[in-house]
Design a protein around this motif. Structure first.
Motif, short mmCIF file in Angstrom:
data_model
loop_
_atom_site.label_atom_id
_atom_site.label_comp_id
_atom_site.label_asym_id
_atom_site.label_seq_id
_atom_site.Cartn_x
_atom_site.Cartn_y
_atom_site.Cartn_z
N ARG A 1 0.86 -1.19 0.00
CA ARG A 1 0.00 0.00 0.00
C ARG A 1 0.89 1.22 0.00
N ALA A 2 0.69 2.13 -0.95
CA ALA A 2 1.59 3.28 -1.03
C ALA A 2 0.82 4.57 -1.28
N ARG A 3 1.39 5.65 -0.76
CA ARG A 3 0.97 6.99 -1.14
C ARG A 3 1.97 7.47 -2.21
N ILE A 4 1.45 7.77 -3.38
CA ILE A 4 2.31 8.10 -4.51
C ILE A 4 2.80 9.55 -4.41
N ARG A 5 4.09 9.74 -4.66
CA ARG A 5 4.64 11.09 -4.77
C ARG A 5 4.50 11.53 -6.22
N ALA A 6 5.15 10.79 -7.11
CA ALA A 6 5.06 11.09 -8.55
C ALA A 6 5.57 9.87 -9.30
N PHE A 7 4.87 9.51 -10.34
CA PHE A 7 5.34 8.45 -11.22
C PHE A 7 5.97 9.08 -12.44
N ASP A 8 7.23 8.75 -12.71
CA ASP A 8 7.92 9.28 -13.89
C ASP A 8 7.96 8.20 -14.98
N ALA A 9 8.65 8.52 -16.07
CA ALA A 9 8.67 7.60 -17.21
C ALA A 9 9.26 6.25 -16.80
N GLU A 10 10.23 6.29 -15.90
CA GLU A 10 10.89 5.05 -15.51
C GLU A 10 9.96 4.15 -14.71
N TYR A 11 9.01 4.74 -14.03
CA TYR A 11 8.13 3.92 -13.18
C TYR A 11 7.42 2.83 -13.98
N SER A 12 6.80 3.24 -15.08
CA SER A 12 6.01 2.29 -15.86
C SER A 12 6.88 1.14 -16.38
N HIS A 13 8.04 1.50 -16.89
CA HIS A 13 8.98 0.49 -17.39
C HIS A 13 9.38 -0.46 -16.26
N ALA B 1 7.83 -1.04 -13.39
CA ALA B 1 6.71 -1.84 -12.89
C ALA B 1 6.45 -3.05 -13.79
N THR B 2 6.52 -2.82 -15.09
CA THR B 2 6.32 -3.92 -16.04
C THR B 2 7.41 -4.97 -15.88
N ARG B 3 8.65 -4.50 -15.77
CA ARG B 3 9.78 -5.42 -15.63
C ARG B 3 9.69 -6.23 -14.33
N MET B 4 9.30 -5.58 -13.27
CA MET B 4 9.21 -6.27 -11.96
C MET B 4 8.14 -7.36 -12.01
N ARG B 5 7.05 -7.02 -12.68
CA ARG B 5 5.98 -8.01 -12.81
C ARG B 5 6.45 -9.22 -13.63
#
Lengths: 117, 117
Positions: A9-21, A23-27
């Motif tokens: 559970r997280a409170r988001i600060r900011a998702f940048d371009a690297e986040y999406s990449h 997150a996909t890789r971690m999954r």
């Protein structure tokens, strides 16, 4: 089969371009290398909940310690999240309703059934 | 202190005016009458995740059987949800990062600590 859930559970600060990449890789890593059984992420406003399911605690520990995941955790602390909580729990009961439910009698479909079978 | 989580994962069919009223009322009931410790709902598109936390399984059973909650569950099956899964699990480990974390050393703040203390 036994199953553990990791609740992130997280409170988001900011998702940048690297986040999406990342997150996909971690999954991908979780499924391909660590036996992850299910992965479900939901974001609403600045709240994120990620549920991941694992066969045992050893898989969770190995996943947590993977070098790419360690870097992702660091980026999470430094840039993506204001704060977060991780909870680990063995699932002891599970039941379903509606289309996803197993084909059973109504009582079973909507009643509590043991998760471990 | 021991703590159980109830993970409610649903595919939303449609939320009507009654949904919001009922959801608020259910949350109030959970806290006021059943000792609910925390309640966290996140909706993204047609996915809903609701995490609720309880001191023991008896509280969860009582909550599940409350007449108003039984009616709400029926409305959920009939109108609000295509399908859903409910999982119950005792939390065995918990850790925090960032602002929500307890005031501890860095190692503890970002390391795994037992949930039951």
């Amino acid at each position: 089969m036994a199953m553990y859930v990791v609740i992130f559970r997280a409170r988001i600060r900011a998702f940048d371009a690297e986040y999406s990449h990342t997150a996909t890789r971690m999954r991908e890593l979780a499924f391909a290398q660590f036996g992850c059984l299910d992965f479900h992420a939901v974001v609403e406003g600045d709240n994120e909940v990620v549920l991941s399911y694992w066969p045992d605690e050893a898989a969770i520990r190995a996943w947590r310690a993977h070098p790419e995941h360690v870097l992702a955790q660091q980026a999470g602390r430094d840039r993506w999240y204001v704060s977060y909580t991780v909870q680990i729990a063995p699932i002891t009961r599970e039941y379903h309703g509606g289309l996803k439910g197993p084909v059973q009698s109504d009582r079973q479909q909507f009643g509590i059934v043991p998760a471990a079978e």
